[in-house]
Structure formats: structure tokens, C-alpha cells
Design a protein around this motif. Structure first.
Motif, short mmCIF file in Angstrom:
data_model
loop_
_atom_site.label_atom_id
_atom_site.label_comp_id
_atom_site.label_asym_id
_atom_site.label_seq_id
_atom_site.Cartn_x
_atom_site.Cartn_y
_atom_site.Cartn_z
N VAL A 93 0.80 -1.40 0.19
CA VAL A 93 0.16 -0.01 -0.58
C VAL A 93 0.85 1.46 -0.04
N ARG A 109 3.04 2.69 -11.91
CA ARG A 109 2.41 1.59 -12.20
C ARG A 109 3.49 0.30 -12.62
N TRP A 240 -7.89 4.12 0.27
CA TRP A 240 -6.74 3.25 -0.09
C TRP A 240 -6.95 2.71 -0.51
N PRO A 242 -7.20 0.16 -4.32
CA PRO A 242 -6.59 -0.82 -4.38
C PRO A 242 -6.60 -1.92 -6.28
N TYR A 273 -2.38 3.98 -3.21
CA TYR A 273 -2.68 3.45 -3.63
C TYR A 273 -2.39 2.04 -3.61
N SER A 274 -2.21 1.42 -5.18
CA SER A 274 -1.40 0.08 -5.09
C SER A 274 -0.65 -0.09 -6.29
N TRP A 275 0.63 -0.87 -6.19
CA TRP A 275 1.17 -0.45 -7.71
C TRP A 275 0.64 -1.15 -8.56
N ILE A 278 -5.11 -5.27 -6.46
CA ILE A 278 -5.00 -6.68 -5.58
C ILE A 278 -5.52 -7.50 -6.67
N VAL A 299 -3.74 -8.15 2.08
CA VAL A 299 -2.82 -7.30 2.38
C VAL A 299 -2.69 -6.82 4.32
#
Length: 368
Positions: A93, A109, A240, A242, A273-275, A278, A299
Motif C-alpha cells: 500500500v 505502476r 486506499w 487497490p 494506491y496499489s502498484w 490487488i 494485504v
């Protein structure tokens, strides 16, 4: 005759000197390649092209163009600020620092790109190198990871929470995670009032944007008002997202961020954010697409020592035969079979973890 012999000796000696010199240069060149590759990949995976290691006597022998850009396929991302804590890159995260302007929220990303010396190991078509660790300071400098937490509560929105009296127990945890910005006001006795991490899916993002539209009316405005009340009730949380951040969802998230930042009473919201989206289906052998609730649980395991789950109960009746609504804040017609999510399989996985003592799954009333 003597002159010829002398010239031959001089020529032979010069050739020997040249060969020895070239051998020495080649040795240092190979050593430098190995040293740089080790520094660039095994240690910090940073760009050493400007490090000054090429200064000195050998600089005239070394061609600076012998560098190449490669993508580092990192297994984990690590933070020295958190004492070297590492989490899987796919589950990290990334929380933006509060001083980073929204215009700089790029939602990076791609695998980190670094420049490394050209060696046998780096001469290959795809130009990707596997490495165990990437570092936040080097490759994600505008963000931070979530600190290690001792006791976490992951709270679903299931109707099993109605009448549970679990609110105080939930709020007693060091870190509380919720999904899709559910209403808290009026439900505090059962669900609590805290949320340190607020995850939301693509549908919630789209609903938020619909409420912000200039021509928004009716239901869209009602949903927006519910979301804003959620934030005002909390005071502080990490928001967040994701899921996918390809166009147009990246702009949607940026619009939500700008709106909340421009509203003074929402200044304690941090944005994350998520790379990449998820997805834990393969790791957990799930059928269909994992729910947002299960994603947040997976997570949470990367930074929580102990996890307790509430509101994860995909049935229309509890263990005593009492009818329960789909969500604790609303009832609706819903089938837990035949959807893109396999609710029953996820519940079975959580029960197995509970039986083994790896998590605590609460599906009954909490003690006063």
C-alpha cells in the motif's frame, strides 16, 4: 644485423607492454562490471551512472555509453524508515506524503527502471532483471508504507454485525480496516467508529464521481453525502484504492482526491494506491474474483501481527436461525451463489485459518 636485433627486441618489448596494459585494463573493467552489478542489484538497485566510481586513471579507458536501462522485477519493496521492513510489491500500500501535490500523484505502476553497466548478464532482449528488494527511497520517494501494527481489525459489512455489540472491541485494536466507505453514524455500538485504512473498489469510485458531476441528482447525491459523512465521522484515515488505475480510473481517483483536499474538514485524509490491482486468487486458490474484503485481509497480513475479522458471514441466517440482512446498514435481495465472487469458499478459507489459530473470525455477539 645488431640494429635489426635491437629493433626486434624493442618491438617485442613494446608489444608485451601493450598486452600487459590491456590485460590490466580488462581485469579492472570486469571487476568494475561485477562490482557495479552487485551494488546496483543486490544492494540498493540504484542508478550508479553518476556515482563518480569511474573517475581516476582508468576513466580514459572506460566508455560511459556502456550502460543500459533495465526494469527491476522486484519481489519486495523495503523501507529503511521502518527499520528495513519489506512487503511483497504486489501487496504493498503506497501512501502519498501529505506535501505531495495531487498533480504529482502519478500512481506509478511500472517496475522501477535503473541504469546498470553492460555485462553478459544485462545483454538480453527483454531487459528485465530479477531482484529480491527495491527500496522506497530510491524508487517510490513520494510515498511511504504502512507501519507495522500489532493488533488489526478487518471489518466487513455483513449483516451478522447487527446486534453484535462489537463496536468497542473493534475500536480497541491498534489498526482498523474497512471496505467501501460504509455508514458508521448510528451503528457505532455494533461496528465501531474507527477506520485507519479505508479501502474502496471501482464501483464505489464510480459512484463517488457520479456524485461530483455538475448534473448529479437524486441517488447519486445521496450516495455522495453518505461518503462525505463517513469521512467527517472519522476525522482521519488512509483512503486506499487497490484496483485498476488505467484510464479513466486514474483521473477519477485524482478528481476525488482534489475534491477532498479542497474541503477543509477532510484535511486528515491520506491517499494511497496499489502498484497494480490487488489479486490474491492464485495465492489463495480462490474461484472467481476475490472480494474487496478478502483482498484487504490478504494485504493486512503483510503488516499486522494479529488479525481479527468481523462482518464476514455470507449467509442469510446466523447459527441460531436468526434472519440477517445482506449489509448491516441495508437489506437487499442478494444471492451468495452464482456471482463473480465465491463468498462461500472465502468464508471456508477464513474458518480454516481461525481453526488453526492464525486469525480470529468473529461470527457471534461480542462480550460486553
Amino acid at each position: 644485423m645488431r640494429l635489426r636485433m635491437l629493433l626486434a627486441c624493442v618491438s617485442g618489448l613494446s608489444l608485451s607492454v601493450v598486452l600487459v596494459t590491456l590485460s590490466v585494463v580488462r581485469y579492472f573493467w570486469d571487476f568494475h562490471d561485477r562490482h557495479q552489478l552487485g551494488l546496483g542489484l543486490a544492494a540498493r538497485t540504484r542508478d550508479y551512472s553518476g556515482s563518480g566510481l569511474y573517475d581516476g586513471r582508468l576513466e580514459k579507458f572506460i566508455r560511459r555509453e556502456r550502460w543500459t536501462e533495465v526494469r527491476l522485477k522486484c519481489k519486495t519493496v523495503c523501507s529503511k524508515r521502518l527499520g528495513g521492513t519489506c512487503v511483497p510489491l504486489d501487496l504493498a500500500v503506497f501512501v502519498y506524503r501529505d506535501d505531495v501535490p495531487v498533480s504529482d500523484h502519478t500512481y506509478k505502476r511500472m517496475y522501477p527502471v535503473v541504469r546498470v553497466p553492460v555485462t553478459r548478464e544485462t545483454k538480453f532482449p527483454h531487459k528485465k532483471l530479477n531482484t529480491e528488494k527495491c527500496y522506497m527511497k530510491d524508487h517510490f520517494p513520494d510515498t511511504r508504507l504502512i507501519e507495522r501494527q500489532r493488533r488489526c481489525a478487518v471489518v466487513g459489512n455483513g449483516g451478522i454485525l447487527v446486534g453484535s455489540g462489537c463496536g468497542a472491541e473493534i475500536d480497541s485494536h491498534d489498526f482498523v480496516i474497512r471496505a467501501n466507505l460504509p455508514p458508521l453514524q448510528g451503528y457505532e455500538y455494533d461496528v465501531g467508529r474507527t477506520a485507519n485504512l479505508s479501502a474502496f473498489n471501482t464501483r464505489t469510485l464510480m459512484n463517488f464521481n457520479s456524485g461530483l458531476a455538475a448534473n448529479a441528482t437524486g441517488k447519486a447525491l445521496d450516495i455522495l453525502e453518505r461518503f462525505l459523512r463517513y469521512f467527517s465521522d472519522l476525522g482521519e484515515t488512509i483512503l486506499w484504492y487497490p484496483k485498476t488505475l488505467r484510464e479513466p480510473y486514474n483521473e477519477m481517483f485524482r478528481l476525488v482526491t482534489k475534491y477532498l483536499k479542497s474541503t477543509s474538514k477532510h484535511t486528515k485524509i491520506h491517499y494511497a494506491y496499489s502498484w497494480k490491482p490487488i489479486h490474491v486468487e492464485k495465492e489463495w486458490a480462490l474461484e472467481g474474483t476475490g472480494t474487496l474484503g478478502f483482498d484487504t485481509f490478504a494485504v493486512a497480513r503483510t503488516f499486522c501481527d494479529n488479525i481479527t475479522l468481523y462482518g464476514f458471514f455470507p449467509f442469510h441466517e446466523d447459527q441460531d436461525g436468526r434472519k440477517i440482512p445482506h449489509h448491516y446498514f441495508e437489506d437487499m435481495e442478494f444471492s451468495y451463489n452464482g456471482t463473480v465472487h465465491n463468498f462461500l469458499l472465502e468464508h471456508q478459507k477464513l474458518k480454516e485459518l481461525d481453526t488453526r489459530g492464525e486469525v480470529r473470525l468473529v461470527t457471534s455477539a461480542c462480550r460486553a
